[in-house]
Write a protein that holds these residues in place. Structure first.
Motif, short mmCIF file in Angstrom:
data_model
loop_
_atom_site.label_atom_id
_atom_site.label_comp_id
_atom_site.label_asym_id
_atom_site.label_seq_id
_atom_site.Cartn_x
_atom_site.Cartn_y
_atom_site.Cartn_z
N ALA A 1 -6.77 -1.96 1.19
CA ALA A 1 -7.70 -2.14 0.08
C ALA A 1 -8.65 -3.29 0.42
O ALA A 1 -8.30 -4.20 1.18
CB ALA A 1 -6.94 -2.47 -1.20
N LEU A 2 -9.85 -3.27 -0.16
CA LEU A 2 -10.79 -4.37 0.07
C LEU A 2 -10.19 -5.71 -0.38
O LEU A 2 -10.45 -6.75 0.23
CB LEU A 2 -12.10 -4.10 -0.69
CG LEU A 2 -13.08 -3.19 0.04
CD1 LEU A 2 -14.18 -2.73 -0.90
CD2 LEU A 2 -13.67 -3.92 1.25
N GLU A 3 -9.40 -5.69 -1.45
CA GLU A 3 -8.72 -6.91 -1.90
C GLU A 3 -7.83 -7.44 -0.78
O GLU A 3 -7.91 -8.60 -0.38
CB GLU A 3 -7.86 -6.63 -3.14
CG GLU A 3 -8.63 -6.28 -4.39
CD GLU A 3 -9.01 -4.80 -4.45
OE1 GLU A 3 -8.67 -4.04 -3.51
OE2 GLU A 3 -9.67 -4.41 -5.44
N SER B 1 -1.70 -5.84 -0.24
CA SER B 1 -1.44 -5.51 -1.65
C SER B 1 -1.67 -4.05 -2.00
O SER B 1 -1.07 -3.54 -2.94
CB SER B 1 -2.29 -6.41 -2.54
OG SER B 1 -3.66 -6.33 -2.17
N GLY B 2 -2.55 -3.36 -1.26
CA GLY B 2 -2.81 -1.96 -1.62
C GLY B 2 -3.56 -1.22 -0.53
O GLY B 2 -4.02 -1.80 0.45
N ARG B 3 -3.70 0.08 -0.75
CA ARG B 3 -4.39 0.92 0.24
C ARG B 3 -5.86 1.10 -0.13
O ARG B 3 -6.24 0.98 -1.30
CB ARG B 3 -3.67 2.25 0.39
CG ARG B 3 -3.75 3.18 -0.80
CD ARG B 3 -3.04 4.51 -0.51
NE ARG B 3 -1.60 4.37 -0.69
CZ ARG B 3 -0.84 5.19 -1.45
NH1 ARG B 3 -1.42 6.21 -2.09
NH2 ARG B 3 0.44 5.01 -1.57
N ASP C 1 0.83 -1.22 0.00
CA ASP C 1 0.00 0.00 0.00
C ASP C 1 0.86 1.26 0.00
O ASP C 1 0.38 2.34 -0.35
CB ASP C 1 -0.94 0.00 1.22
CG ASP C 1 -0.17 -0.05 2.55
OD1 ASP C 1 0.70 -0.93 2.69
OD2 ASP C 1 -0.44 0.79 3.42
N LEU C 2 2.13 1.11 0.40
CA LEU C 2 3.02 2.28 0.44
C LEU C 2 3.72 2.54 -0.89
O LEU C 2 4.41 3.54 -1.05
CB LEU C 2 4.07 2.09 1.54
CG LEU C 2 3.50 2.02 2.97
CD1 LEU C 2 4.62 1.78 3.97
CD2 LEU C 2 2.77 3.31 3.31
N LYS D 1 0.54 -3.04 -8.14
CA LYS D 1 0.43 -3.06 -9.60
C LYS D 1 1.51 -2.25 -10.29
O LYS D 1 1.89 -2.52 -11.41
CB LYS D 1 -0.95 -2.56 -10.02
CG LYS D 1 -2.04 -3.58 -9.72
CD LYS D 1 -3.29 -3.29 -10.52
CE LYS D 1 -4.27 -4.45 -10.40
NZ LYS D 1 -4.91 -4.48 -9.06
N ILE D 2 2.04 -1.25 -9.59
CA ILE D 2 3.07 -0.40 -10.18
C ILE D 2 4.36 -1.17 -10.46
O ILE D 2 5.10 -0.83 -11.39
CB ILE D 2 3.32 0.83 -9.26
CG1 ILE D 2 3.96 1.95 -10.05
CG2 ILE D 2 4.09 0.47 -8.03
CD1 ILE D 2 3.07 2.63 -11.04
N ASN D 3 4.66 -2.21 -9.67
CA ASN D 3 5.88 -3.02 -9.90
C ASN D 3 5.86 -3.61 -11.30
O ASN D 3 6.87 -3.63 -12.01
CB ASN D 3 5.98 -4.18 -8.90
CG ASN D 3 5.91 -3.73 -7.46
OD1 ASN D 3 6.44 -2.68 -7.11
ND2 ASN D 3 5.26 -4.53 -6.61
#
Ligand SMILES: *Cc1c(COP(=O)(O)O)cnc(C)c1O
Length: 405
Positions: A361-363, A388-390, A93-94, A101-103
């Motif tokens: 993130a909900l995921e 995995s995400g914010r 998330d950071l 996904k940015i990776n």
């Protein structure tokens, strides 16, 4: 759990895709003839450019300076105490743009430029991959077109704005189900019309060979970092959890631990609101073998072979297919896949916010919910969860659902 080292090594040998791009029986390349040359070119590019030392340096520098890697490993003391385990969160998330996904996006954008592509096409569901692709293409200086189902364009207006602001052209897809599946079809159609000048940037560890391999290699940085961060401090975890949509954050995290026989690994899928047709997106744990978007994997389809509509409170998990490597890891028993419901995920999200000051993130909340379930039977264990995400992107849904203030 697999404890026999020799057996484990034999099994893992199957994770390097063979020449046909297969993980055991899964994977491969089920595409029209017109795409074979483009896929072969990409395979050559992976061998000659992607694996070169120069490209490695280029990518590493962007991961550090632009993406913000390495991401933190956070000890979640309060939540862990609540669950009776020693809990660690790998904080994707950071990362820049708010998720793992940015990776993948920056790696493929750099590769596209190095391979001489004039433009990039991508698909997006909720818009997360579209935003990452738009940002990465802007950074690298290659024009980007993002296909998005018309229904999703309506539902995710802020992300459409974000993509356009980052310089991408967003095309609303009015065909098919007007969501992610139709968007992937359109992106592939665009690519077929100019396979030489256009680079297709896929958003998860899915699609025809070599995409599942390429995306996994780009996301493996998550698992490499997490393992080094844990081994450098407290030691290996007893169990690792990640949420599985197409499977990219999970395969990236898992690859850091597959060869460690004492580490149990779990993929957590979207159980949605029930076990019936169309009520969930639990592809590995409830699906059957079949072909979708160029790859042979597990899928959700009915007895007539019609792909099922899926449901999940989290848009990023709402896909009826899954990366072929996950189907293989499930078959050989190295990774266990199971589903948690919308309600369990929402509850885990709530607890994580209040206990740790982190809005996942909900995921990612699905991974937390899966870990919590396991923790009940395994008090005292050391647990690693891939965050995995914010969750900022999920605020409209969370607000609409109401409940806690
Ligand atoms: C897109 C997304 C996912 C699901 O995609 P995978 O390819 O399965 O990783 C999970 N978490 C977040 C935060 C996402 O944006």
């Amino acid at each position: 759990m697999i404890t026999d080292r020799a057996t484990l090594e034999d099994l893992l040998a199957g994770l390097l895709p063979d020449e046909a791009g297969r993980f055991g029986p899964y994977g491969g390349r089920f595409v029209p003839e017109t795409l074979m040359a483009a896929l072969t070119r990409l395979e050559d590019g992976i061998r000659d450019v992607f694996h070169s030392e120069r490209f490695g340096h280029l990518l590493s520098a962007e991961l550090v300076d632009w993406v913000g890697r390495p991401t933190a490993l956070t000890r979640a003391r309060t939540l862990g105490a609540e669950w009776g385990v020693e809990l660690y969160l790998k904080r994707e998330d950071l990362a820049h743009t708010g998720a793992h996904k940015i990776n993948n996006a920056i790696g493929q954008a750099l590769l596209a430029r190095e391979l001489g592509a004039r433009r990039v096409v991508a698909e997006t569901g909720a818009g997360q991959h579209g935003v990452a692709a738009a940002a990465a293409c802007a950074r690298v200086g290659v024009p980007c077109t993002v296909y998005m189902g018309a229904v999703d364009v309506q539902r995710q207006a802020p992300n459409v704005d974000r993509m356009r602001r980052l310089g991408a052209e967003v095309v609303a897809v009015e065909t098919g189900d007007q969501t992610l599946r139709a968007a992937i079809d359109e992106a592939i159609r665009d690519w077929v019309s100019d396979p030489e000048g256009t680079y297709y940037m896929i958003g998860s560890a899915i699609g025809p060979h070599p995409y599942p391999y390429l995306v996994r290699e780009l996301q493996a940085v998550i698992g490499r970092e997490a393992r080094a961060q844990m081994e450098g401090t407290v030691g290996l975890p007893d169990a690792v959890f990640a949420c599985v949509g197409g499977g990219s954050n999970a395969i990236g995290l898992f690859h850091g631990f597959l060869d460690a026989p004492t580490v149990e690994i779990f993929g957590v899928e979207a159980g949605g609101r029930g076990e019936g047709l169309g009520e969930h997106a639990a592809t590995v744990s409830r699906g059957r073998p079949g072909v979708l978007h160029g790859t042979y994997s597990r899928l959700l389809y009915d007895d007539d072979g019609q792909i099922q509509e899926t449901h999940s409170v989290s848009a990023g998990l709402d896909y009826p297919g899954v990366g072929p490597e996950h189907a293989f890891l499930a078959d050989i028993g190295r990774v266990t896949y199971f589903a948690v419901s919308d309600d369990e995920a929402l509850d885990a999200l709530d607890r994580c916010c209040r206990a740790e000051g982190i809005l996942p993130a909900l995921e990612s909340a699905h991974a937390l919910a899966g870990a919590r379930r396991w923790a009940r039977e395994n008090p005292g264990a050391r647990v690693l969860v891939g965050l995995s995400g914010r969750g900022d992107k999920d605020m409209p849904i969370l607000t609409a659902l109401g409940g806690r203030p």
